[in-house]
Scaffold this motif. Structure first.
Motif, PDB file in Angstrom:
ATOM      1  N   THR A  98       0.415  14.266  -7.183  1.00 44.57           N
ATOM      2  CA  THR A  98       1.139  15.416  -5.808  1.00 44.57           C
ATOM      3  C   THR A  98       1.012  13.669  -4.686  1.00 44.57           C
ATOM      4  O   THR A  98      -0.629  13.073  -4.688  1.00 44.57           O
ATOM      5  CB  THR A  98       0.007  16.337  -5.364  1.00 44.57           C
ATOM      6  N   PHE A  99       2.350  14.043  -3.798  1.00 44.72           N
ATOM      7  CA  PHE A  99       2.079  12.202  -3.011  1.00 44.72           C
ATOM      8  C   PHE A  99       2.743  13.205  -2.019  1.00 44.72           C
ATOM      9  O   PHE A  99       3.282  14.183  -1.744  1.00 44.72           O
ATOM     10  CB  PHE A  99       2.391  11.550  -3.379  1.00 44.72           C
ATOM     11  N   TRP A 100       1.955  12.343  -0.519  1.00 43.78           N
ATOM     12  CA  TRP A 100       2.929  13.676   0.629  1.00 43.78           C
ATOM     13  C   TRP A 100       2.665  12.208   1.651  1.00 43.78           C
ATOM     14  O   TRP A 100       2.571  11.020   1.139  1.00 43.78           O
ATOM     15  CB  TRP A 100       1.744  14.346   1.143  1.00 43.78           C
ATOM     16  N   ARG A 101       3.516  12.385   2.603  1.00 45.20           N
ATOM     17  CA  ARG A 101       3.652  11.471   3.753  1.00 45.20           C
ATOM     18  C   ARG A 101       2.159  11.408   4.369  1.00 45.20           C
ATOM     19  O   ARG A 101       1.641  12.616   4.896  1.00 45.20           O
ATOM     20  CB  ARG A 101       4.788  12.206   5.267  1.00 45.20           C
ATOM     21  N   LYS A 102       1.714   9.966   5.187  1.00 46.14           N
ATOM     22  CA  LYS A 102       0.712   9.866   5.893  1.00 46.14           C
ATOM     23  C   LYS A 102       1.001  11.395   7.203  1.00 46.14           C
ATOM     24  O   LYS A 102      -0.308  11.717   7.783  1.00 46.14           O
ATOM     25  CB  LYS A 102       0.923   8.071   5.931  1.00 46.14           C
ATOM     26  N   LYS A 103       1.819  11.371   7.826  1.00 45.34           N
ATOM     27  CA  LYS A 103       1.792  11.595   8.776  1.00 45.34           C
ATOM     28  C   LYS A 103       1.788  13.621   8.651  1.00 45.34           C
ATOM     29  O   LYS A 103       0.287  14.000   9.879  1.00 45.34           O
ATOM     30  CB  LYS A 103       3.227  11.645   9.622  1.00 45.34           C
ATOM     31  N   LEU A 104       1.955  14.294   7.112  1.00 41.04           N
ATOM     32  CA  LEU A 104       1.507  15.430   7.360  1.00 41.04           C
ATOM     33  C   LEU A 104      -0.133  15.127   7.083  1.00 41.04           C
ATOM     34  O   LEU A 104      -1.007  15.729   7.585  1.00 41.04           O
ATOM     35  CB  LEU A 104       2.213  15.398   5.677  1.00 41.04           C
ATOM     36  N   TRP A 105      -0.570  13.872   6.960  1.00 41.79           N
ATOM     37  CA  TRP A 105      -1.963  13.854   6.068  1.00 41.79           C
ATOM     38  C   TRP A 105      -2.844  14.000   7.720  1.00 41.79           C
ATOM     39  O   TRP A 105      -3.456  15.031   7.884  1.00 41.79           O
ATOM     40  CB  TRP A 105      -2.342  12.433   5.687  1.00 41.79           C
ATOM     41  N   ASP A 106      -2.671  13.206   8.675  1.00 44.68           N
ATOM     42  CA  ASP A 106      -2.596  13.004   9.841  1.00 44.68           C
ATOM     43  C   ASP A 106      -2.405  14.707  10.600  1.00 44.68           C
ATOM     44  O   ASP A 106      -3.590  14.765  11.291  1.00 44.68           O
ATOM     45  CB  ASP A 106      -1.952  11.738  10.449  1.00 44.68           C
ATOM     46  N   ASP A 107      -1.253  15.052  10.150  1.00 44.39           N
ATOM     47  CA  ASP A 107      -1.525  16.542  10.317  1.00 44.39           C
ATOM     48  C   ASP A 107      -1.607  17.218  10.762  1.00 44.39           C
ATOM     49  O   ASP A 107      -2.279  18.402  10.645  1.00 44.39           O
ATOM     50  CB  ASP A 107       1.066  17.132  10.530  1.00 44.39           C
ATOM     51  N   ALA A 108      -2.550  17.549   9.861  1.00 41.83           N
ATOM     52  CA  ALA A 108      -3.522  18.535   8.234  1.00 41.83           C
ATOM     53  C   ALA A 108      -5.215  18.653   9.169  1.00 41.83           C
ATOM     54  O   ALA A 108      -5.281  19.138   8.388  1.00 41.83           O
ATOM     55  CB  ALA A 108      -3.429  18.566   7.258  1.00 41.83           C
ATOM     56  N   GLY A 109      -5.011  17.112   9.780  1.00 42.51           N
ATOM     57  CA  GLY A 109      -6.332  17.207  10.306  1.00 42.51           C
ATOM     58  C   GLY A 109      -6.926  15.666  10.387  1.00 42.51           C
ATOM     59  O   GLY A 109      -8.175  14.890  10.345  1.00 42.51           O
ATOM     60  N   GLY A 110      -5.646  15.082   8.910  1.00 43.14           N
ATOM     61  CA  GLY A 110      -6.589  13.708   8.670  1.00 43.14           C
ATOM     62  C   GLY A 110      -8.102  13.196   7.697  1.00 43.14           C
ATOM     63  O   GLY A 110      -8.232  12.359   7.167  1.00 43.14           O
ATOM     64  N   GLY A 111      -8.233  14.340   6.924  1.00 47.22           N
ATOM     65  CA  GLY A 111      -8.920  14.378   6.561  1.00 47.22           C
ATOM     66  C   GLY A 111      -9.911  15.633   5.639  1.00 47.22           C
ATOM     67  O   GLY A 111      -9.250  16.680   5.638  1.00 47.22           O
ATOM     68  N   LEU A 112     -10.055  15.386   3.462  1.00 45.38           N
ATOM     69  CA  LEU A 112     -11.071  16.413   3.477  1.00 45.38           C
ATOM     70  C   LEU A 112     -12.234  17.419   3.693  1.00 45.38           C
ATOM     71  O   LEU A 112     -12.831  17.012   4.456  1.00 45.38           O
ATOM     72  CB  LEU A 112     -10.995  15.866   1.659  1.00 45.38           C
ATOM     73  N   ASP A 113     -11.903  18.824   3.589  1.00 44.78           N
ATOM     74  CA  ASP A 113     -12.794  19.486   4.479  1.00 44.78           C
ATOM     75  C   ASP A 113     -13.664  19.215   3.303  1.00 44.78           C
ATOM     76  O   ASP A 113     -13.974  19.224   2.139  1.00 44.78           O
ATOM     77  CB  ASP A 113     -13.160  21.199   4.375  1.00 44.78           C
ATOM     78  N   MET A 114     -15.119  18.487   4.178  1.00 47.25           N
ATOM     79  CA  MET A 114     -16.900  18.242   3.589  1.00 47.25           C
ATOM     80  C   MET A 114     -17.442  19.505   2.901  1.00 47.25           C
ATOM     81  O   MET A 114     -18.165  19.411   1.948  1.00 47.25           O
ATOM     82  CB  MET A 114     -17.033  17.199   4.351  1.00 47.25           C
TER      83      MET A 114
END
Length: 181
Positions: A98-114
């Motif tokens: 699975t791969f995604w655009r960095k913008k999607l990562w940023d829009d989703a909060g920019g981090g894995l839920d700890m």
């Protein structure tokens, strides 16, 4: 560009978050220890994203490798829409493929839920589903090593499944009426 990150990192989630915070590329994904990307798969990923600007994230077919790193199983089929995902009628979205655009990562909060010990990728997919459609690609990008002792989800499948179900239930409960249609 790939870069190995050495140093103190108490958990894989923290290392992944640290690496993605450093990422400068347009497309990202991660590979856990003992898992593999198949030859030339990143060329295919790059081509898909460069020729399809509307695509925010993709996943390939799920594949499993043995202790000699040979592909021993490929799962063909299985739905991966947000509706199937949230209601339990889903197939695993294999993180290695699975791969995604960095913008999607940023829009989703920019981090894995700890707060999620095992299924932090499942929580990330739920966040992504709220923002963009997942595109399934009929090819194998990466493979998961399911040998006991290699990963927690391989060692404790019932614990992993239980946490996945809890995450999916929570995300479905908080989905808007529009998302549930």
């Amino acid at each position: 560009r790939m870069e190995r990150i050495d140093g103190s990192r108490p958990t894989p989630k923290e290392a992944i978050n640290r690496g993605f915070a450093m990422a400068t590329g347009d497309v990202i994904g991660w590979l856990n220890a003992k898992n593999v990307l198949l030859g030339k798969s990143l060329f295919t990923v790059a081509e898909i994203f460069s020729t399809n600007k509307e695509v925010s994230w993709i996943t390939g077919l799920n594949a499993v490798i043995d202790d000699e790193y040979k592909v021993v199983r490929v799962v063909i089929g299985g739905r991966k829409t947000k509706y199937d995902f949230w209601t339990g009628r889903w197939n695993i979205i294999q993180q290695e493929s699975t791969f995604w655009r960095k913008k999607l990562w940023d829009d989703a909060g920019g981090g894995l839920d700890m707060k999620f010990e095992w299924s932090f990728d499942t929580a990330l997919w739920c966040k992504f589903f709220r923002i963009a459609d997942l595109y399934e690609i009929d090819t194998v990008f990466g493979a998961y090593n399911e040998i006991r002792g290699v990963s927690l989800s391989g060692d404790e499948p019932q614990l992993h499944k239980k946490q996945n179900e809890a995450i999916l239930t929570a995300f479905y409960k908080t989905a808007s009426s529009k998302e549930k249609l």
